[in-house]
Design an enzyme around this catalytic site. Structure first.
Site, PDB file in Angstrom:
ATOM      1  N   SER A   1      47.702 -22.750  51.941  1.00 49.69           N
ATOM      2  CA  SER A   1      47.213 -21.423  52.337  1.00 49.69           C
ATOM      3  C   SER A   1      46.505 -21.554  53.684  1.00 49.69           C
ATOM      4  CB  SER A   1      46.214 -20.904  51.294  1.00 49.69           C
ATOM      5  OG  SER A   1      45.513 -19.776  51.773  1.00 49.69           O
TER       6      SER A   1
ATOM      7  N   TYR B   1      38.714 -21.710  45.865  1.00 46.96           N
ATOM      8  CA  TYR B   1      40.147 -21.548  46.184  1.00 46.96           C
ATOM      9  C   TYR B   1      40.488 -22.340  47.440  1.00 46.96           C
ATOM     10  CZ  TYR B   1      44.589 -19.349  47.462  1.00 46.96           C
ATOM     11  OH  TYR B   1      45.895 -19.127  47.806  1.00 46.96           O
TER      12      TYR B   1
END
Ligand code: NAP
Length: 248
Positions: free
Chosen positions: A143, A157
């Site tokens: 990501s 995350y």
């Protein structure tokens, strides 16, 4: 049609929605045999029926990436159905956004279990096959949150996605040159990921952010196809793909 994707057998985790689903459909349309894992088999069955209806080759299996044996079974399904495995796309993921002060320990654990350990189980399942056949390609979905810490809210995350990038780069250095590795780092992409937060305020922020920024999932599918279709001696080590309007 001739390409370097046709005849490849590609295992994809988290293939029941979003990036995984889109990648499955795209690669199948380019002639790959796709082997799809996720927990929601009803969704996998629908996707598989549509791929088959369009003339594609597909196999599916209920897979929980937090169980190492499920990944082994998914790779075995690829071998039983199509004779080999050429590529794994470790894509399954969870984004549970909340400030650290909310101490959502269970969600921290789930993100670590799915995003890091689940990905490692995928790596463990294919490595013996790749070493035996002297070829293979590990594609790990990270990501932009694995490049820059997305805080407040995305600290855990982001940490899982930093780990994904570290694991993938370490594999690239460690593995024989005939096994390729690719890090895919998307920005905001349309999928179900934005619904992963149980913290109302964070969820509202994330949904608003996605509404104003997100690009379609097939943009990531095309990036993954680009990495796969390169000649065997070309390693697309990392791709960052984000909406033009997204700043980080
Ligand atoms: N969308 C974005 O903006 C974005 C940006 C950067 C990175 N990513 C990454 O892209 C990947 C795919 O996410 P997405 O955006 O496509 O979100 P998504 O639509 O929520 O898809 C997540 C997929 O992961 C699967 N999954 C979740 N837990 C699992 C488990 N324990 N075992 C097996 N499968 C599991 C889900 O399937 P089941 O629920 O059926 O198991 C689903 O197919 C993730 O790694 C995510 O972090 C996405």
């Amino acid at each position: 049609m001739s390409n370097n994707i046709r005849e490849k057998v590609v295992v994809i985790t988290g293939a029941s929605s979003g990036l995984g689903e889109s990648t499955a459909r795209h690669l199948a349309s380019l002639g790959a045999s796709v082997v799809l894992g996720a927990r929601r088999t009803d969704k996998l069955e629908t996707i598989a029926a549509e791929i088959r209806g369009a003339g594609g080759k597909v196999a599916i299996k209920a897979t929980d990436v937090t169980r190492a044996d499920d990944l082994k079974a998914l790779v075995q399904l690829a071998k039983d159905s199509f004779g080999k495995v050429d590529v794994i796309v470790n894509n399954a993921g969870l984004m549970a956004i909340a400030p650290m002060t909310e101490t959502k320990v269970e969600e921290w654990n789930r993100m670590i279990d799915i995003n890091i350990k689940g990905l490692l189980y995928g790596v463990a399942a294919v490595l013996p096959e790749f070493q035996a056949q002297n070829s293979g390609h590990i594609i790990n979905v990270a990501s932009v949150g694995g490049i820059k810490v997305f805080a407040p809210g995305g600290t855990v995350y982001s940490s899982t996605k930093f780990a994904v990038r570290a694991i993938t780069e370490g594999l690239r250095i460690e593995l024989d040159n005939n096994i390729r590795t690719t890090i895919i780092s998307p920005g905001a992409v349309s999928s179900e990921l934005k619904n992963g937060s149980s913290h109302a305020e964070s969820s509202a922020f994330v949904n608003d952010f996605y509404r104003n920024n997100e690009i379609p999932a097939d943009s990531v599918a095309r990036a993954i196809a680009y990495a796969i279709e390169q000649p065997a001696n070309v390693d697309i080590s990392e791709i960052v793909i984000r909406p033009t309007v997204q700043e980080f």
